[in-house]
Design a protein around this motif. Structure first.
Motif, PDB file in Angstrom:
ATOM      1  N   VAL A 109      33.922  42.891  34.132  1.00 34.49           N
ATOM      2  CA  VAL A 109      32.458  42.823  34.260  1.00 34.49           C
ATOM      3  C   VAL A 109      31.876  44.148  34.725  1.00 34.49           C
ATOM      4  O   VAL A 109      30.849  44.603  34.222  1.00 34.49           O
ATOM      5  CB  VAL A 109      32.056  41.750  35.296  1.00 34.49           C
ATOM      6  CG1 VAL A 109      30.558  41.707  35.468  1.00 34.49           C
ATOM      7  CG2 VAL A 109      32.561  40.407  34.901  1.00 34.49           C
ATOM      8  N   PRO A 146      38.668  39.609  35.969  1.00 29.95           N
ATOM      9  CA  PRO A 146      37.248  39.447  36.306  1.00 29.95           C
ATOM     10  C   PRO A 146      36.522  40.776  36.499  1.00 29.95           C
ATOM     11  O   PRO A 146      35.312  40.855  36.285  1.00 29.95           O
ATOM     12  CB  PRO A 146      37.258  38.641  37.607  1.00 29.95           C
ATOM     13  CG  PRO A 146      38.657  38.591  38.061  1.00 29.95           C
ATOM     14  CD  PRO A 146      39.517  38.821  36.881  1.00 29.95           C
ATOM     15  N   LEU A 147      37.275  41.822  36.828  1.00 26.33           N
ATOM     16  CA  LEU A 147      36.612  43.107  37.060  1.00 26.33           C
ATOM     17  C   LEU A 147      36.210  43.827  35.777  1.00 26.33           C
ATOM     18  O   LEU A 147      35.590  44.887  35.842  1.00 26.33           O
ATOM     19  CB  LEU A 147      37.500  44.018  37.907  1.00 26.33           C
ATOM     20  CG  LEU A 147      37.522  43.663  39.392  1.00 26.33           C
ATOM     21  CD1 LEU A 147      38.449  44.580  40.146  1.00 26.33           C
ATOM     22  CD2 LEU A 147      36.137  43.750  39.996  1.00 26.33           C
ATOM     23  N   ILE A 205      28.684  38.467  40.322  1.00 26.44           N
ATOM     24  CA  ILE A 205      28.007  39.669  39.824  1.00 26.44           C
ATOM     25  C   ILE A 205      26.500  39.514  39.990  1.00 26.44           C
ATOM     26  O   ILE A 205      25.790  40.477  40.295  1.00 26.44           O
ATOM     27  CB  ILE A 205      28.425  40.008  38.370  1.00 26.44           C
ATOM     28  CG1 ILE A 205      27.941  41.405  37.971  1.00 26.44           C
ATOM     29  CG2 ILE A 205      27.898  39.022  37.369  1.00 26.44           C
ATOM     30  CD1 ILE A 205      28.695  42.507  38.605  1.00 26.44           C
ATOM     31  N   THR A 250      33.009  34.589  38.467  1.00 28.02           N
ATOM     32  CA  THR A 250      32.682  35.933  37.992  1.00 28.02           C
ATOM     33  C   THR A 250      31.178  36.090  37.795  1.00 28.02           C
ATOM     34  O   THR A 250      30.572  37.054  38.257  1.00 28.02           O
ATOM     35  CB  THR A 250      33.403  36.198  36.657  1.00 28.02           C
ATOM     36  OG1 THR A 250      34.747  35.782  36.789  1.00 28.02           O
ATOM     37  CG2 THR A 250      33.349  37.645  36.293  1.00 28.02           C
ATOM     38  N   MET A 302      32.719  44.359  43.984  1.00 28.97           N
ATOM     39  CA  MET A 302      33.177  43.119  43.354  1.00 28.97           C
ATOM     40  C   MET A 302      34.638  42.834  43.695  1.00 28.97           C
ATOM     41  O   MET A 302      35.016  41.705  43.992  1.00 28.97           O
ATOM     42  CB  MET A 302      32.996  43.282  41.838  1.00 28.97           C
ATOM     43  CG  MET A 302      33.435  42.121  41.038  1.00 28.97           C
ATOM     44  SD  MET A 302      32.102  40.961  40.815  1.00 28.97           S
ATOM     45  CE  MET A 302      32.873  39.891  39.604  1.00 28.97           C
ATOM     46  N   LEU A 313      36.345  39.556  45.558  1.00 24.13           N
ATOM     47  CA  LEU A 313      37.376  38.722  44.932  1.00 24.13           C
ATOM     48  C   LEU A 313      38.647  38.670  45.773  1.00 24.13           C
ATOM     49  O   LEU A 313      39.292  37.629  45.869  1.00 24.13           O
ATOM     50  CB  LEU A 313      37.687  39.240  43.527  1.00 24.13           C
ATOM     51  CG  LEU A 313      36.593  39.043  42.488  1.00 24.13           C
ATOM     52  CD1 LEU A 313      36.905  39.823  41.234  1.00 24.13           C
ATOM     53  CD2 LEU A 313      36.446  37.576  42.143  1.00 24.13           C
ATOM     54  N   PHE A 367      42.027  42.251  37.975  1.00 23.70           N
ATOM     55  CA  PHE A 367      41.384  43.193  37.067  1.00 23.70           C
ATOM     56  C   PHE A 367      40.761  42.537  35.843  1.00 23.70           C
ATOM     57  O   PHE A 367      39.987  43.174  35.137  1.00 23.70           O
ATOM     58  CB  PHE A 367      42.361  44.299  36.662  1.00 23.70           C
ATOM     59  CG  PHE A 367      42.556  45.261  37.785  1.00 23.70           C
ATOM     60  CD1 PHE A 367      41.642  46.265  38.019  1.00 23.70           C
ATOM     61  CD2 PHE A 367      43.597  45.114  38.673  1.00 23.70           C
ATOM     62  CE1 PHE A 367      41.774  47.115  39.086  1.00 23.70           C
ATOM     63  CE2 PHE A 367      43.739  45.957  39.748  1.00 23.70           C
ATOM     64  CZ  PHE A 367      42.823  46.963  39.950  1.00 23.70           C
TER      65      PHE A 367
END
Lengths: 191, 202
Positions: free
Chosen positions: B107, B104-105, A78, A74, A117, A121, B102
């Protein structure tokens, strides 16, 4: 070759990033009030998403998995996306000013676009090969642009209609998006 | 002090309740609200990240140079998201699987970065925690209520925690499948927003 084509079609239509996977909805509602901004955002996303998809795949396979530090995914993704966006912005400003003028204001917004993102993933989660990652990143981005431009077209017409007061703006926008999502559902079973 | 503390806390619950009043963080709202359980899980995870990232950012607000602040905020938020991810994987594995990508999202959830930028970077730690907690609880309530509408109409049940429904419609109930599919999320949220507008305007 055929497999890649099927993958592309399924990423654009069946698993459309906006309408089936619910990623990137904030810019979807935020930049769809005018056709021009929608097209600009769509182009910027295609540009960044393909690069981000490829770079995060390389980072994941050759750095994170090689060093067994997958839990840093993560944070590293980012950072890659944020610095990529910054880099693309500076690069375009210096060397292709015409393109920068078109995409410029949308680029910073892309850092917090969960579509970028999210696709990175998904690529990792589905264990795509390098070629598949390229195709899926591009196809997802095209699907994003397609849905955004379609939606902007409809929204421009809604602005001319008389919408009941409580339903105005975001509310009617969401209901319209729901109806578009319904039509995209009919693509299911195509592949 | 106590009064403004209460004010910062309660504004997240009604006056600026996300995602209805601030139209931010729509992606998790639409995607995970197939059931109340998922909504609450997502809401609690986001609240955790909001509170701790607000706290840390507000403590560091005088140290972080303003030019690179967004990058710093993103790293701080990403760290807390990783903590939540690992915690959920360890203690609530089923929910972790259901929420999947969702987590990790979080962020890139605009609410978290939005509060960091709009509130925590300008206010002290205590107020920032109150703000994060209020916003987080408001977000959880929104997700849970949208989840309740969708689950009740689409599946005929309401599940708060652990997979066993606390309420079930009778055997004659025909599930309205549309509500738990993708379009139902958009339409459901649109109609709830409309109701909020009707109630709020009076």
């Amino acid at each position: 070759m055929g497999d890649l084509f099927v993958l592309a079609i399924s990423c654009i239509f069946i698993n459309n990033i906006l309408l089936a996977q619910f990623l990137g909805n904030c810019p979807f509602l935020g930049t769809s009030k005018k056709m021009e901004t929608a097209a600009g955002m769509g182009m910027a996303v295609i540009f960044v998403l393909v690069m981000a998809g490829i770079i995060t795949w390389i980072v994941d396979v050759y750095l994170l998995k090689a060093l067994h530090v997958e839990y840093l995914r993560t944070v590293s993704f980012i950072l890659v996306i944020a610095s990529l966006v910054q880099f693309v912005e500076m690069f375009l400003k210096k060397s292709i000013p015409a393109l920068y003028a078109g995409l410029g204001i949308f680029l910073p917004l892309i850092t917090t676009n969960c579509a970028v993102m999210g696709v990175c993933l998904i690529n990792i989660k589905e264990d795509y090969t390098f070629l598949e990652t390229c195709v899926s990143s591009f196809a997802y981005a095209v699907g994003f642009g397609l849905a955004l431009v379609l939606f902007a077209g409809i929204r421009e017409r809604i602005n001319l209609a008389r919408v009941p007061k409580p339903l105005q703006d975001t509310s009617i926008g969401l209901i319209t998006a729901g109806i578009i999502a319904l039509t995209f559902m009919s693509f299911k079973g195509m592949v | 002090m106590a009064q403004s503390l209460a004010k910062e806390f309660t504004k997240g619950l009604w006056a600026e309740i996300p995602p209805f009043r601030l139209v931010l963080g729509l992606c998790p709202t639409l995607a995970v609200t197939k059931s109340v359980e998922n909504g609450i899980g997502m809401g609690v995870a986001t609240t955790f990240v909001l509170v701790f990232s607000n706290l840390l950012i507000s403590l560091l607000r005088n140290v972080i140079p303003s030019k690179v602040r967004i990058a710093c905020y993103v790293v701080i938020i990403a760290t807390f998201v990783t903590i939540v991810e690992l915690l959920m994987q360890a203690y609530t594995y089923e929910l972790f699987l259901k929420l999947g990508i969702f987590i990790p999202l979080i962020v890139v959830n605009c609410i978290v970065l939005g509060r960091a930028e709009a509130f925590a970077s300008k206010n002290g730690p205590v107020l920032s925690v109150a703000d994060g907690l209020g916003m987080g609880i408001g977000f959880t309530l929104s997700l849970a209520s949208l989840g309740a509408v969708r689950e009740l109409l689409g599946n005929g049940t309401i599940t708060i925690w652990g997979g066993t429904p606390i309420f079930e419609m009778g055997a004659n109930f025909l599930p309205f499948q549309f509500m738990i599919e993708a379009p139902g999320a958009f339409v459901g949220l649109g109609l709830m927003l409309c109701m909020m507008n009707i109630v709020g305007k009076k």
